[in-house]
Design an enzyme around this catalytic site. Structure first.
Site, mmCIF file in Angstrom:
data_model
loop_
_atom_site.group_PDB
_atom_site.id
_atom_site.type_symbol
_atom_site.label_atom_id
_atom_site.label_comp_id
_atom_site.label_asym_id
_atom_site.label_seq_id
_atom_site.Cartn_x
_atom_site.Cartn_y
_atom_site.Cartn_z
ATOM 1 N N LYS A 132 3.236 -18.284 6.989
ATOM 2 C CA LYS A 132 2.440 -18.572 8.175
ATOM 3 C C LYS A 132 2.068 -17.258 8.874
ATOM 4 O O LYS A 132 2.724 -16.247 8.630
ATOM 5 C CB LYS A 132 3.212 -19.493 9.126
ATOM 6 C CG LYS A 132 4.508 -18.893 9.664
ATOM 7 C CD LYS A 132 5.084 -19.696 10.801
ATOM 8 C CE LYS A 132 4.313 -19.444 12.081
ATOM 9 N NZ LYS A 132 5.038 -19.880 13.291
ATOM 10 N N GLU A 139 14.069 -19.022 22.990
ATOM 11 C CA GLU A 139 14.271 -17.628 22.625
ATOM 12 C C GLU A 139 14.542 -16.807 23.881
ATOM 13 O O GLU A 139 13.976 -17.087 24.940
ATOM 14 C CB GLU A 139 13.036 -17.068 21.915
ATOM 15 C CG GLU A 139 12.661 -17.773 20.634
ATOM 16 C CD GLU A 139 11.408 -17.173 20.021
ATOM 17 O OE1 GLU A 139 11.545 -16.394 19.061
ATOM 18 O OE2 GLU A 139 10.305 -17.461 20.515
ATOM 19 N N LYS A 166 16.686 -24.076 6.655
ATOM 20 C CA LYS A 166 17.957 -24.043 7.380
ATOM 21 C C LYS A 166 18.845 -25.203 6.940
ATOM 22 O O LYS A 166 18.399 -26.337 6.799
ATOM 23 C CB LYS A 166 17.715 -24.104 8.891
ATOM 24 C CG LYS A 166 17.033 -22.865 9.463
ATOM 25 C CD LYS A 166 16.820 -23.009 10.958
ATOM 26 C CE LYS A 166 16.162 -21.764 11.545
ATOM 27 N NZ LYS A 166 17.061 -20.595 11.538
ATOM 28 N N HIS A 223 7.109 -25.208 13.237
ATOM 29 C CA HIS A 223 8.534 -25.527 13.234
ATOM 30 C C HIS A 223 8.861 -26.830 13.956
ATOM 31 O O HIS A 223 9.558 -27.705 13.418
ATOM 32 C CB HIS A 223 9.334 -24.390 13.881
ATOM 33 C CG HIS A 223 9.068 -23.045 13.302
ATOM 34 N ND1 HIS A 223 8.824 -22.844 11.963
ATOM 35 C CD2 HIS A 223 9.012 -21.812 13.878
ATOM 36 C CE1 HIS A 223 8.633 -21.552 11.743
ATOM 37 N NE2 HIS A 223 8.730 -20.911 12.887
ATOM 38 N N ARG A 281 0.815 -1.215 0.000
ATOM 39 C CA ARG A 281 0.000 0.000 0.000
ATOM 40 C C ARG A 281 0.850 1.267 0.000
ATOM 41 O O ARG A 281 0.349 2.356 -0.277
ATOM 42 C CB ARG A 281 -0.915 0.019 1.219
ATOM 43 C CG ARG A 281 -2.076 -0.956 1.159
ATOM 44 C CD ARG A 281 -3.039 -0.719 2.298
ATOM 45 N NE ARG A 281 -4.199 -1.574 2.223
ATOM 46 C CZ ARG A 281 -5.256 -1.476 3.021
ATOM 47 N NH1 ARG A 281 -5.275 -0.540 3.966
ATOM 48 N NH2 ARG A 281 -6.284 -2.294 2.896
ATOM 49 N N ASP A 341 -3.791 -1.618 -3.394
ATOM 50 C CA ASP A 341 -4.619 -1.958 -2.235
ATOM 51 C C ASP A 341 -5.102 -3.387 -2.448
ATOM 52 O O ASP A 341 -5.906 -3.660 -3.340
ATOM 53 C CB ASP A 341 -5.799 -0.997 -2.123
ATOM 54 C CG ASP A 341 -6.697 -1.301 -0.922
ATOM 55 O OD1 ASP A 341 -6.508 -2.363 -0.287
ATOM 56 O OD2 ASP A 341 -7.586 -0.484 -0.638
#
Length: 485
Positions: free
Chosen positions: A144, A212, A178, A236, A46, A89
């Site tokens: 996702k 994490e 990976k 994952h 946009r 848009d």
């Protein structure tokens, strides 16, 4: 055999993912001569840019997010000339004609990348169809999350498959891009060493951890409506479970690999109302110390009460002949002590020790596959310590370390999206997720969530900078298993 397209359309091209991953990945491929000279990359969002303005925007993103040793002025100029831009848009199908004008002949193939919220997928697909960009020579990549449960996932997939066939759809799980994840297949099926032991007779248990150190970090709206189970486990971590547990495919063709993965998902033992207490743990981080700094708890960051889990640990089982009786301990969470993604396969101990008890305790062999931050494969072995050993051999557990970074230090380290973008452009679907995989994953995840709801399970608070609630430790310890920290 590759089937390379001549045009790529990148929706959401001014977004964070595009700046950090997608544009740098495409640049890296082009700099290494892996993209055709005449490939057109049509970018859209946009944001009000013309092509020259967007090229300036893209150049700043490359300067910021591409490693300095990979930046080259000539390569950058060459890549930027491949970029074209139209402001669209996505909710207005009549605007998609601007994209068609930039794409050129569709019969040469178009790869479409929807880096947008799932709520915009239907509008984008309608616009693509109306503009003649959704024909048989097009392929569509979806980021996702693909739904919040099986029902919403089916709604998205049904909308997509009204216009595109399943073989045209490339569902992305960036973990599959990976190097070390792909290496898992080579490790298993390219070496005779492991296969005789890769079953319930040789393996005691498997641990998969995705940890994490960060908190919400700007993902407040999305994460609080999702939680760790749906954000990390559904996609994952279950893909990692499948790569560990799958049977050897007949060959490395996309459907052969995905056929074996979906069998694993369908063999996952359901966790229901009766077993969620004994097989799952949920947590939510409170205040604590992370990275040497005091950090606020989840609710304080969010600014409102919430029962969303930021940590989950699960004891899972794959009910088939190969894996019967082998638990898979999986965990993921935010504000944990280290950023680390790894798989640890612990083999069964030797059936009888011939060594003196004074020489030390024999430890079972372990295979450790580290996905991040470093890409490493390690195997633990028992060895004799040097010495005369008049009272018997003294033994020690040592790790044989194969650092892929060191072994292949002359090779460029690529981010996962480079592989996925190249496969999308060339038409190799092996590392993308098929619809029946997604459905089987959601069936298992929905069962857990229903069990939590039926039992009114709430996440337990854990201190930031620790490995989750103490009950997560107990989940493994009551089986005599210690998490590999």
């Amino acid at each position: 055999m590759t089937n390379t397209v001549s045009t790529m359309i990148l929706f959401g091209s001014t977004g964070d993912l595009s700046q950090r991953m997608l544009l740098p990945s495409l640049y890296g491929l082009d700099a290494d001569g892996l993209l055709a000279d005449d490939l057109r990359i049509v970018c859209t969002s946009r944001s009000e840019y013309d092509t020259d303005g967007f090229r300036d925007f893209a150049e700043k993103a490359l300067d910021r997010f591409v490693a300095s040793d990979r930046l080259n002025d000539d390569a950058k100029a060459k890549f930027l000339n491949k970029l074209f831009y139209a402001t669209v848009d996505i909710t207005d199908p009549t605007q998609f004609g601007k994209l068609a004008d930039l794409c050129g002949p569709v019969e040469k193939g178009i790869a479409i990348y929807l880096s947008t919220a799932p709520s915009l997928f239907e509008g984008a697909i309608a616009g693509l169809k109306q503009a003649g960009l959704a024909g048989p020579t097009s392929r569509l990549a979806l980021e996702k999350p693909l739904g919040q449960d099986l029902a919403s996932s089916d709604h998205i997939n049904d909308a997509v498959l009204k216009v595109f066939s399943e073989k045209q759809v490339y569902r992305i799980d960036h973990y599959l891009g990976k190097e070390t994840v792909q290496n898992l297949l080579t490790l298993r099926f390219g070496n005779a060493l492991f296969e005789p032991l890769w079953n319930s007779k040789g393996i005691d248990h498997v641990q998969i951890s995705v940890a994490e150190t960060v908190g919400l970090e700007g993902r407040i709206g999305y994460f609080d409506g999702s939680g760790s189970l749906r954000d990390m486990v559904q996609s994952h971590i279950l893909q990692l479970v499948a790569l560990v547990a799958m049977e050897p495919p007949a060959h490395m063709e996309a459907n052969a690999v995905r056929d074996e993965k979906v069998k694993v998902f369908r063999a996952l033992r359901p966790i229901n109302n009766d077993t969620v207490f004994t097989h799952t743990v949920t947590g939510q981080y409170g205040a604590g110390v992370s990275g040497g700094k005091e950090v606020a708890g989840y609710i304080d960051e969010l600014g409102q009460p919430s029962d969303t889990e930021t940590f989950v640990a699960i004891k899972a089982h794959v009910d088939n002949w190969r894996w019967q009786g082998v638990p898979f301990y999986i965990r993921t969470g935010k504000r944990l002590p280290a950023r680390r993604s790894e798989i640890v396969v612990q083999f069964k101990p030797v059936p009888h020790s011939i060594f003196s008890s004074s020489g030390g305790i024999l430890q079972p062999n372990k295979l450790r596959i580290v996905l991040q931050p470093d890409e490493t494969i390690q195997i633990s072995m028992m060895v004799k310590e040097p010495g005369l050993d008049r009272n018997g051999a003294h033994m020690r557990e040592v790790w044989l370390d194969l650092s892929l970074t060191d072994v292949f230090k002359d090779r460029k380290r690529r981010i996962a999206y480079e592989r996925l973008m190249l496969d999308l452009i060339e038409g190799d679907a092996t590392l993308f997720v098929r619809r029946d995989e997604v459905e089987a994953q959601w069936v298992w995840i929905d069962g857990i969530r229903e069990g939590w709801k039926a039992n009114s399970m709430k996440p337990k608070t854990y201190v930031s900078g620790t490995w989750g609630p103490s009950t997560a430790i107990a989940l493994a310890e009551r089986d005599g298993v210690t998490w590999y920290d």
